[in-house]
Enzyme design. Structure first.
Site, PDB file in Angstrom:
ATOM      1  N   GLY A  37      78.247   8.829  27.760  1.00  0.00           N
ATOM      2  CA  GLY A  37      77.830   8.926  29.178  1.00  0.00           C
ATOM      3  C   GLY A  37      78.929   8.823  30.135  1.00  0.00           C
ATOM      4  CE1 TYR A 142      68.374  11.264  18.443  1.00  0.00           C
ATOM      5  CE2 TYR A 142      67.286  13.337  17.879  1.00  0.00           C
ATOM      6  CZ  TYR A 142      67.512  12.285  18.778  1.00  0.00           C
ATOM      7  OH  TYR A 142      66.994  12.220  20.115  1.00  0.00           O
ATOM      8  CE  LYS A 146      66.469   8.638  20.248  1.00  0.00           C
ATOM      9  NZ  LYS A 146      66.375   8.390  21.762  1.00  0.00           N
ATOM     10  CG  PHE A 209      73.666  28.626  14.185  1.00  0.00           C
ATOM     11  CD1 PHE A 209      74.823  29.307  13.925  1.00  0.00           C
ATOM     12  CD2 PHE A 209      73.500  27.341  14.754  1.00  0.00           C
ATOM     13  CE1 PHE A 209      75.909  28.575  14.552  1.00  0.00           C
ATOM     14  CE2 PHE A 209      74.684  26.657  15.246  1.00  0.00           C
ATOM     15  CZ  PHE A 209      75.985  27.584  15.140  1.00  0.00           C
TER      16      PHE A 209
HETATM   17  N1  UDP Z   1      71.669  27.812  17.915  1.00  0.00           N
HETATM   18  C1  UDP Z   1      72.479  29.040  17.784  1.00  0.00           C
HETATM   19  N2  UDP Z   1      73.725  28.925  17.994  1.00  0.00           N
HETATM   20  C2  UDP Z   1      74.242  27.836  18.251  1.00  0.00           C
HETATM   21  C3  UDP Z   1      73.705  26.672  18.779  1.00  0.00           C
HETATM   22  C4  UDP Z   1      72.507  26.592  18.373  1.00  0.00           C
HETATM   23  O1  UDP Z   1      71.872  29.977  17.252  1.00  0.00           O
HETATM   24  O2  UDP Z   1      75.634  28.075  18.559  1.00  0.00           O
HETATM   25  C5  UDP Z   1      70.342  27.949  17.719  1.00  0.00           C
HETATM   26  C6  UDP Z   1      69.728  26.750  16.844  1.00  0.00           C
HETATM   27  O3  UDP Z   1      69.977  27.238  15.505  1.00  0.00           O
HETATM   28  C7  UDP Z   1      68.413  26.382  17.105  1.00  0.00           C
HETATM   29  C8  UDP Z   1      68.408  26.745  18.634  1.00  0.00           C
HETATM   30  O4  UDP Z   1      69.580  27.435  18.897  1.00  0.00           O
HETATM   31  O5  UDP Z   1      67.666  27.590  16.428  1.00  0.00           O
HETATM   32  C9  UDP Z   1      68.627  25.427  19.535  1.00  0.00           C
HETATM   33  O6  UDP Z   1      69.444  24.799  18.952  1.00  0.00           O
HETATM   34  P1  UDP Z   1      70.010  23.457  19.799  1.00  0.00           P
HETATM   35  O7  UDP Z   1      71.113  22.827  19.077  1.00  0.00           O
HETATM   36  O8  UDP Z   1      70.353  23.686  21.284  1.00  0.00           O
HETATM   37  O9  UDP Z   1      68.613  22.630  19.748  1.00  0.00           O
HETATM   38  P2  UDP Z   1      67.725  21.901  18.570  1.00  0.00           P
HETATM   39  O10 UDP Z   1      66.848  22.826  18.358  1.00  0.00           O
HETATM   40  O11 UDP Z   1      68.721  21.794  17.221  1.00  0.00           O
HETATM   41  O12 UDP Z   1      67.547  20.448  18.981  1.00  0.00           O
END
Ligand code: UDP
Length: 330
Positions: A37, A142, A146, A209
């Site tokens: 934070g 994680y 939770k 991704f």
């Molecule tokens: N994602 C992506 N490229 C990046 C970061 C995230 O394609 O550089 C995709 C990730 O695979 C997921 C979505 O974006 O499908 C949201 O990812 P984020 O990490 O923001 O949140 P999460 O869903 O993991 O909580």
């Protein structure tokens, strides 16, 4: 005037909740260890205590000084990737910190706690939209911690005069519309801030991704919910408990999913220029779709998300990131 103690009130969602509480006439005290934070994110009207929830003498001293009506608890480590390489850190800080704090809270006769939980408690969804009583089988450490924290509140509530609400959020995003507080993670792993690093001149392109998921354009679908809407749900949940509401768990999302490609396109529209994207391999542990049903929060808490279109959500994020390209650092 009621006093709310916000644990983790210097973090992303915590700091926005402190603003919402103060805007709604509450007196607020904040505890944060400033590991992730930022002191700059703490509202100037909130009293600030720096310390660790695992330190019983510290947390006792806060409850001794403050006449707390309810606690809102965000103080936890929250990076999925890190939780897989340092699982014991997550057990120690998230579960250990909550256990010690809860002991102190009960000893001081504080009865109400709103808890920041996560969609990661569900794991691979059994259906879309996800309902609160769907199975909970986290696929990362994680989410597991939770879920264990939710269970800790449940069992403690049976033994003590303790009442809790757990709020399971989907993809928190956006920033306060005034542009002074926003998302600042180091390292940043979330999609929207990473996409906006491209027009901010901090990265050449965004990696997508995986584009071979079973979704409308092959990229993952997520439910993006504005941080100020999350903040208002915490205030409503605290009010619900303080007026006699029973223990419960609520999803918080928009109920609408966007693909990664749609987020990139919406961001291009908001910033007014192209954002180059390259398809990269899938990220381990990513489910194809995560979309919440938040009907229960709307019905029981009277929650109404205000930021329900993705362009507005991204505009607030862009206002913050374009004016604070290094977050709270100068
Ligand atoms: N994602 C992506 N490229 C990046 C970061 C995230 O394609 O550089 C995709 C990730 O695979 C997921 C979505 O974006 O499908 C949201 O990812 P984020 O990490 O923001 O949140 P999460 O869903 O993991 O909580």
């Amino acid at each position: 005037m009621k006093t709310i103690l916000v644990l983790g009130g210097a973090g992303y969602i915590g700091s926005h909740t402190v603003y919402e509480l103060i805007d709604n006439g509450y007196d607020v005290a904040v505890v944060d260890d400033l590991e992730t934070g930022f002191i700059e994110a703490v509202h100037p009207k909130a009293r600030f205590y720096e310390g660790d929830l695992r330190d019983k003498a510290f947390i006792d001293s806060v409850f001794d000084k403050e006449k707390v009506d309810a606690v809102i608890h965000f103080a936890a480590n929250s990076q999925v990737g890190e939780s897989m390489v340092k699982p014991l850190k997550y057990y120690d800080n998230n579960i250990g910190g909550t256990r010690t704090m809860l002991q102190s809270m009960i000893e001081h006769g504080v009865k109400y706690i709103v808890f920041s939980s996560t969609a990661a408690t569900y794991g691979e969804p059994e259906r879309i939209p996800i309902m609160e009583n769907d199975h909970t089988q986290p696929t990362n450490c994680y989410g597991e911690t939770k879920l264990a924290m939710e269970h800790m509140f449940y069992w403690a509530s049976l033994a003590h005069d303790l009442h809790f609400v757990a709020l399971r959020y989907f993809n928190a995003c956006g920033a306060h519309p005034d542009g002074n507080i926003g998302e600042a993670h180091d390292p940043e792993t979330h999609l929207i801030p990473l996409v906006l690093q491209v027009p901010n001149g901090q990265r050449e392109h965004i990696d997508i991704f995986g584009d071979d998921y079973d979704t409308r354009d092959g990229t993952c679908v997520r439910d993006y919910i504005h941080v100020c809407d999350l903040a208002s749900a915490h205030v409503l949940a605290a009010e619900y408990l303080m007026s006699g509401g029973k223990n419960d768990v609520f999803n918080l999302g928009n109920g609408v999913g966007f693909t990664v490609k749609e987020i990139v396109e919406a961001s291009e529209k908001v910033v007014g220029r192209p954002i180059p994207a390259k398809v990269a391999p899938r990220r381990a542990g990513d489910p194809a779709q995560l979309v919440a049903s938040s009907e229960k929060a709307k019905k029981v808490l009277g929650w109404k998300p205000k930021f329900d279109d993705i362009d507005t959500i991204i505009s607030t994020a862009w206002k913050w990131h374009s004016s604070h390209p290094h977050g709270y650092k100068a």
